[in-house]
Design an enzyme around this catalytic site. Structure first.
Site, mmCIF file in Angstrom:
data_model
loop_
_atom_site.group_PDB
_atom_site.id
_atom_site.type_symbol
_atom_site.label_atom_id
_atom_site.label_comp_id
_atom_site.label_asym_id
_atom_site.label_seq_id
_atom_site.Cartn_x
_atom_site.Cartn_y
_atom_site.Cartn_z
ATOM 1 N NE ARG A 192 -6.346 0.773 -2.136
ATOM 2 C CZ ARG A 192 -5.980 1.351 -0.992
ATOM 3 N NH1 ARG A 192 -4.726 1.279 -0.585
ATOM 4 N NH2 ARG A 192 -6.849 2.005 -0.260
ATOM 5 C CG ASN B 291 -3.381 11.443 2.809
ATOM 6 O OD1 ASN B 291 -2.637 10.702 2.164
ATOM 7 N ND2 ASN B 291 -3.242 11.610 4.115
ATOM 8 C CE LYS B 292 -5.845 5.131 4.342
ATOM 9 N NZ LYS B 292 -6.605 4.053 3.652
ATOM 10 N NE ARG C 19 -0.758 1.590 3.839
ATOM 11 C CZ ARG C 19 0.321 2.291 4.182
ATOM 12 N NH1 ARG C 19 1.466 1.677 4.455
ATOM 13 N NH2 ARG C 19 0.281 3.609 4.249
ATOM 14 N N GLY C 20 0.243 2.405 -0.116
ATOM 15 C CA GLY C 20 0.975 3.660 -0.145
ATOM 16 C C GLY C 20 1.213 4.087 -1.572
ATOM 17 C CB ALA C 21 0.476 7.266 -3.316
ATOM 18 C CG ASP D 183 -3.453 7.552 -1.316
ATOM 19 O OD1 ASP D 183 -3.095 6.402 -1.589
ATOM 20 O OD2 ASP D 183 -3.396 8.021 -0.166
ATOM 21 C CD GLN E 227 -4.248 2.264 7.156
ATOM 22 O OE1 GLN E 227 -4.872 2.755 8.108
ATOM 23 N NE2 GLN E 227 -4.802 2.049 5.990
#
Length: 380
Positions: A98, A263-264, A64-66, A253, A212
């Protein structure tokens, strides 16, 4: 197809297992991922031998993570090519895994273009696969270099905004080496401050519902010997009110053409709190996260995650054992609202830090200039 290597205890090695690596055992090339769903209790590597396994790992947030998703997407195309699978189908499957994370499609496109160029030039599938792999490795190196540049630029900005050091930084979600080819994005700035002796405290939001921050950012902060404190997302307001936050640093993201930031989920409330309390709110992301084809925040597709992530919690992982199952925390049949991201408008963003430096204020024209300098890849 994916399988797992034996776990290594978290307190054993001083250095973190790489979040992603390409390997070529005798059975054929594979993409090896650090399974982030198993952290922080144990470090387990997930071995992907085909693209469906990688897509599954992306959707379950094992990777995960852009920025890292972009790297994973590029290596996924290379994996399909090296294994003799349909590369175009693999690219389409990866790019849609995603929807909000623009880097994923960017990495896929770069490797796919390299594959097509090499195939057109040589007509040889092996050469085309090598071209895709070389491009994935190039993107991996570029991300590491960009991460170092963002860390330095972000620290310079903090020192300008907050003279004297002793920075107390609040961060959300996870933006470190687990999402990058290098030290990360927002976390890289905090780490640079720590290494320079100018980080007083890293405040780490838990980042519900999948934690996270608690599971991953605290893990990375502890690994780097940083002074950090964990808090629930809902405690951030009291922290601001007490005057304990000097700056907010988050990743992204997707960044729209007008500077809106996806973003999250939980990032937007922090931006509102920061504005009210006159605290800088800084977004740190590579230019590959900017999507000039998305006009504004309202145009960003926000991924909706399964409701079970809110209505249930997973039982703790124990070394050598499988996950113990889900524990209900809401009545059976409860509906849940669970967006993976929220959108922060550009007027709430103090600065955007990229590998090209800091942009402030964040405007459409400034974003356009960054895009022009970054020369994003497109499928011809």
């Amino acid at each position: 197809m994916a399988d797992q290597h034996a776990p290594s205890p978290v307190d054993a090695p001083p250095s973190m297992v790489p979040a992603l690596r390409w390997d070529e055992p005798p059975e054929g090339p594979v993409l090896v991922l650090l399974d982030q769903t198993r952290l922080p209790v144990e470090e387990v590597e997930l071995v992907c031998t085909d693209v469906p396994a990688l897509v599954g790992a992306i959707r379950t947030l094992a990777v995960r993570g852009a920025p890292l998703l972009g790297i994973a997407g590029a290596y996924g195309v290379a994996l399909a090519a090296a294994r003799g699978f349909d590369v175009d189908d693999a690219a389409q499957s990866l790019a849609g895994a995603r929807p909000t994370a623009v880097n994923l499609g960017y990495g896929v496109r770069r490797a796919l273009e390299a594959y097509r160029r090499a195939l057109d030039a040589s007509g040889d599938l092996a050469s085309a696969a090598a071209g895709a792999l070389a491009e994935a490795r190039r993107l991996h190196r570029e991300d590491a270099e960009g991460s170092a540049a963002m860390g330095a630029a972000g620290l310079a900005l903090l020192d300008e905004l907050l003279p004297g050091g002793n920075h107390r930084i609040l961060t959300h979600c996870n933006t470190g080496a687990l999402v990058s080819g290098g030290d990360g994005t927002a976390f890289a700035v905090a780490l640079a401050a720590h290494r320079a002796g100018r980080l007083r405290r890293l405040w780490v939001d838990e980042t519900r519902p999948l934690l996270q921050g608690a599971r991953l950012t605290a893990y990375e902060a502890a690994r780097n010997g940083m002074a950090y404190t964990l808090l629930t997302d809902s405690a951030a307001g009291s922290l601001f009110a007490a005057g304990e936050v000097d700056a907010v640093l988050i990743g992204a993201d997707r960044i729209a053409a007008d500077g809106s930031v996806a973003n999250k989920v939980g990032s937007y409330p922090l931006a509102v709190l920061a504005r009210y309390h006159h605290v800088p709110f800084v977004v740190v992301a590579p230019t590959t996260t900017i999507d000039p084809d998305t006009a504004d925040g309202a145009s960003i597709e926000v991924e909706q995650r399964p409701g079970q992530e809110v209505t249930e919690v997973m039982a703790p992982q124990t070394a050598g054992a499988e996950v113990g199952g889900a524990l209900p925390v809401a009545p059976l049949g409860t509906q849940a609202y669970n967006p993976a991201f929220d959108i922060t408008p550009p007027e709430l963003v103090t600065a955007l830090v990229t590998e090209h430096g800091a942009l402030s204020p964040v405007t459409g024209s400034g974003i356009a200039d960054l895009c022009a300098r970054s020369r994003p890849a497109t499928i011809g």
